[in-house]
Scaffold this active site. Structure first.
Site, PDB file in Angstrom:
ATOM      1  CE1 TYR A   1     -13.354   3.419  -8.946  1.00 29.11           C
ATOM      2  CE2 TYR A   1     -15.736   3.376  -9.279  1.00 29.11           C
ATOM      3  CZ  TYR A   1     -14.595   2.856  -8.681  1.00 29.11           C
ATOM      4  OH  TYR A   1     -14.693   1.780  -7.844  1.00 29.11           O
TER       5      TYR A   1
ATOM      6  CG  ASP B   1      -2.166   0.836   1.059  1.00 33.16           C
ATOM      7  OD1 ASP B   1      -2.049   2.014   0.645  1.00 33.16           O
ATOM      8  OD2 ASP B   1      -3.259   0.309   1.329  1.00 33.16           O
TER       9      ASP B   1
ATOM     10  CB  SER C   1     -16.764  -0.446  -9.569  1.00 32.40           C
ATOM     11  OG  SER C   1     -17.829   0.470  -9.450  1.00 32.40           O
TER      12      SER C   1
ATOM     13  CE  LYS D   1     -11.924   0.000  -9.334  1.00 29.02           C
ATOM     14  NZ  LYS D   1     -10.930  -0.810  -8.590  1.00 29.02           N
TER      15      LYS D   1
ATOM     16  CG  LEU E   1       0.630   3.972   3.819  1.00 28.55           C
ATOM     17  CD1 LEU E   1       1.624   4.360   4.924  1.00 28.55           C
ATOM     18  CD2 LEU E   1      -0.450   3.059   4.381  1.00 28.55           C
TER      19      LEU E   1
ATOM     20  CG  ASN F   1      -8.285   7.731   0.854  1.00 32.25           C
ATOM     21  OD1 ASN F   1      -8.291   8.761   1.522  1.00 32.25           O
ATOM     22  ND2 ASN F   1      -9.390   7.111   0.509  1.00 32.25           N
TER      23      ASN F   1
END
Length: 359
Positions: free
Chosen positions: A148, A30, A123, A152, A32, A34
């Site tokens: 977005y 990660d 998503s 995806k 980081l 968020n």
């Protein structure tokens, strides 16, 4: 060992906790952007043991190669990525770079390391503004309403092409609907580093006094009350779906697609009313014009996941809201009391946390 990218984030942390609970060893990658390292402590406390952690980015091929060389990874759950619809409209290149570019680099590194089992956090936005409700996995994709969703879908297409070209790949595409809630202990939930773009985290910040009003984007949709309708699924139910999907993929090949949702849609105003009823806090609203990239309604037909995985969302909307508020109260009591307005004072927040813990 399972690699979870984005494993300190909202969904990734719950997935890691689920894996640990099933006796798996886990390494987290990660950056980081968020999230924070505090998630690691919470995961260790709730899971009874630690996941390994590597600070890094899925777009960094050299780092990925070193990661696969250092750890005996057998499968990957790819949760890393950017996820805000409105932000993607304003910053599309950033979303394509992270969500598409990062997925391509990850798949390249996996193939080089001989790891071919992959679960992708996708998503429901890949379905676009679907004319059919509820949405099942046979519904058409290809016309998402925002970058977005396109990012995806593009990543899904990359993985589908890979599996078609090489039978060693076993890929699960999990199409999330709207994850909300928090761990039922109140110890692990969503803590956005930026201004929230989704309904519930913003609602929670208004309820706890960090923000003045809840902005509702659009009240003229062709829905029950004019506001957008979504399928909200508890993040713990969602995490359980990852474990079941991973079991289904082991030893298989090709691409499998599963919707993870409840099959029930709720409007923005219905969620707000349920929050007031369940948690006892009213929030002021301001109606705004429709937001670019949003659809009027979206809810799942989750029957395929039920039949093939034995997965079904078990927690209700009230459960989701109650658990999310318990988490927000804990944050308020521990970290941010100075930010709170008289609508709900620090003392009231602490009292609410105590009462909710007893539920």
């Amino acid at each position: 060992m399972i690699l979870v990218t984005g494993g300190t984030g909202y969904i990734g942390a719950q997935v890691v906790l689920q894996l640990l609970g099933h006796g798996q060893t886990v390494v987290i990658l990660d950056n980081l952007c968020n999230s924070s390292r505090t998630s690691l402590e919470r995961i260790a406390r709730l899971g009874g043991r630690r996941a390994r952690f590597v600070l890094g980015d899925v777009r960094n091929r050299a780092q990925l190669d070193a990661l696969f060389a250092d750890f005996p990874i057998t499968a990957v759950i790819h949760c890393a990525g950017l996820k805000a619809v409105g932000e993607s409209v304003r910053e599309p290149l950033r979303y394509y770079d992270s969500n598409v570019g990062g997925s391509i680099t990850l798949c390249q590194a996996m193939a080089a390391a001989g790891v071919f089992t992959l679960i992708f956090s996708s998503s429901a936005t890949v379905y676009g503004d679907s004319p059919r409700m509820p949405i099942d996995e046979r519904c058409a994709t290809g016309l998402p309403t925002n970058p977005y969703g396109f990012s995806k879908l593009m990543a899904e297409n990359v993985m589908t092409s890979l599996a078609a070209s090489d039978a060693r790949w076993s890929v699960g595409l999990l199409r999330y609907f709207n994850p909300i809630g928090a761990h039922d202990s109140g110890e692990l939930g969503e803590a956005p580093a930026q201004i929230p773009n989704n309904l519930l985290p913003y609602l929670l910040q208004v309820a706890s006094g960090q923000r003045d009003v809840l902005h509702v984007y659009g009240n003229d949709y062709a829905t029950v009350d004019g506001t957008g309708v979504r399928d909200y699924v508890h993040v713990m139910d969602l995490a359980e779906g990852h474990w079941l999907a991973l079991q289904a993929l082991m030893g298989g090949s090709g691409v499998q697609v599963w919707n993870l949702g409840t099959g029930q849609g709720y409007s923005v105003l219905q969620v707000v009313d349920a929050f007031t009823r369940t948690c006892g806090v009213s929030v002021p609203l301001v109606f705004e014009p429709r937001r670019a990239g949003d659809v009027a309604q979206c809810w799942a037909d989750p029957d395929k996941a039920r039949r093939e995985l034995g997965w079904q969302a078990r927690r209700t909307l009230d459960d989701m809201l109650r658990d999310a508020w318990r988490w927000e109260c804990r944050l308020a009591a521990q970290h941010r009391p100075i930010l709170y307005t008289p609508r709900i004072t620090p003392v009231a927040v602490a009292q609410a946390a105590s009462e909710l813990a007893a539920v």
